[in-house]
Every structure is written in structure tokens, then in C-alpha cells.
Design an enzyme around this catalytic site. Sequence first.
Site, PDB file in Angstrom:
ATOM      1  NE  ARG A 232      -4.132  -1.155  -0.337  1.00 41.04           N
ATOM      2  CZ  ARG A 232      -4.143  -2.046  -1.527  1.00 41.04           C
ATOM      3  NH1 ARG A 232      -3.064  -2.288  -2.251  1.00 41.04           N
ATOM      4  NH2 ARG A 232      -5.155  -2.698  -1.692  1.00 41.04           N
ATOM      5  CD  GLU A 261      -1.397   3.484  -6.444  1.00 47.53           C
ATOM      6  OE1 GLU A 261      -2.494   3.191  -6.651  1.00 47.53           O
ATOM      7  OE2 GLU A 261      -0.603   3.028  -5.820  1.00 47.53           O
ATOM      8  CG  HIS A 288      -1.522  -0.343  -7.360  1.00 46.79           C
ATOM      9  ND1 HIS A 288      -2.184   0.615  -6.600  1.00 46.79           N
ATOM     10  CD2 HIS A 288      -1.776  -1.735  -6.992  1.00 46.79           C
ATOM     11  CE1 HIS A 288      -2.688  -0.485  -5.569  1.00 46.79           C
ATOM     12  NE2 HIS A 288      -2.493  -1.542  -5.931  1.00 46.79           N
TER      13      HIS A 288
END
Length: 312
Positions: A232, A261, A288
Site C-alpha cells: 500500500r 495514484e 500498481h
Amino acid sequence: MKVLITDNCHEDLLIGLSSHGNEVDYLPHLSLNEIDAIIEAYDGIIINTRVKMDKARIDLGHCLSFIGRMGSGLDIIDLPYAALKGIKVISSPEGNAQAVAEHSLAMLLTLLNKLPLGASQVKNFEWDREGARGRELSGKTIGIIGYGHTGPALAQVLSGFRVNIKVYDKYKEISDSVNCAATIVQSTFEDIIAHCDVISFNIPLTDETALLIDESLLRRIKPGAILINASRGGIIKLDDVWNAIEDGRLGGCCLDVFPNEKPQTYKEEEADVINKLAKHPAVILTPHVAGWTIESKQKIAQILVDKIVSNI
């Protein structure tokens, strides 16, 4: 049940839920406002990272009996409020653990072997073999912080490299190696920080772990160590990591997740630190995607179907 799927998923999720008599609406292109406008009609909702089930959205789902999460991170769901409302939360961390483990290893090997530099040299018809000389993983001590699903998978993929593996999990006794071929040594958090050559953080984002990787931690880390974070983005303070890279305290870092993000929302300072990290030869960044392989997409779907059918 009437179930809303808000994000792209493998067809097995639709087929599996429908085959058990559920009415499934697959609407991955809905905006958040459009989801809010119709959520009251559903008994269940299945989300990925873009849809946050906060108190306000949960309140809109008057009929919700469950929230399904494609993947593992539950920080996007107000868990206490969901429990208060009697809504079950069903996640699928088993589905992408292997993918995250393999991606973490890929980033690490890419960094150690200077693969971006080597690829760039060949594209430019340059053969600077000394400049592209890498390092071997074998013989190094790897620390794994967090040993839920991804931690054991990472230990397993590392086991063929003749590395030493130290593991720490605040909430779990590591009494076995989970069928791992390597020798796993249960350690302390501080021992891993101070003595490991590579440290992988495989932990959820909670009040306890938010901004865990900060200046204080980085000043206690073994000089030259490499950090991996594919869990995370909120557990890491990017400015502090950049400072540690720039002054040589950190030997490198591999990051698949970031505090923010959504590049279109970046403030100048956020974009600046990403740019600096991206240009540094000891840094590997990916968007990600560690847990989102072709295989994990299907595994996640199958696991969610099994859990929903068994628990709802």
C-alpha cells in the site's frame, strides 16, 4: 441476490454468481456518481480500488448484505461501519499473492542487474559492460515484514536463490515455513530493519502502518539496503525515501504503489518527487500492477464466487 460489479473483472465472476441464481449487473464504466444513484437497488456490490466504500456510500446502499473486494486491500472500506450495519466484507487476498510475490522478485532482479541501463545501452548501440555490471541475489539476507498471504508467497519464490530469509509479523506466529523450500527465521522488526540487505513490506494500510516508512525508520536501516513496497502506498513517505536514496543511505527501492495514484491530481511537489525517483538508476517504479496478472484476475474471480456463495 441482485449484485452490482463496478470494475473490470474476469468473466468467471459473472458466470459463477449467475449460475447460483443471482442477478448480476456488470457495469464497470459507471462513474462514482452513477454508482451512488443506483446502489440502493442492490443486495451486494463488488469493487476494486477506484470505488471507496466509505460511510456515505454504505448509507446509500440500504439493502447491502455484502461488499466484495477484488484483491486484498481493505483500507478503501469503512470496516467498522460496515460491521455496524451488518454488512459482510469479503476479500480475495489469496488470489493475487503469487502475482505480487513474482512482481516483487522481478523488480528486485531488475534493479540488481541494472536491466533498464543494459536495455538502453543496446538500443543506443553501446556496450558499456562495466557500467552495466550487476549484483547477485544469492547470499543476501531478505527481510519480509508482514506474513499473511503475500509474505509466504514471496518467501517461496525467493527460496531457489540461496538467500537467508527473516520474517516479522506482529500478529502471527511463524511456526512453519508454509511449504517453503528455504529456511525461514522469525525475527523482530528492528532486527530486519537494521540487518537485512533487502526488505519487503507486505502489510495493509491501517492507522498503525500509515507512513511507517519515514525518516526515523530510514535512519535505522542497514546502509545500502533495498526497499520493496508492493502493498500500500500510504505506508511510505516518498520525500523521506528520496532523501535516503539521494544521500546514499538506501541502496535502492522498488515501488509498485504510491500515496497518490491519480497523476492528474498531483501537486507540483508530488510530481517532482516521482520524477526524481523515476530518473534514478537505483529505483524501479511500476503503476500498481503487481497483483493484476492474467492469472490473478481469474483466481480473484473464482475465490470471490466461492466465498460469496459459502457465506451469504
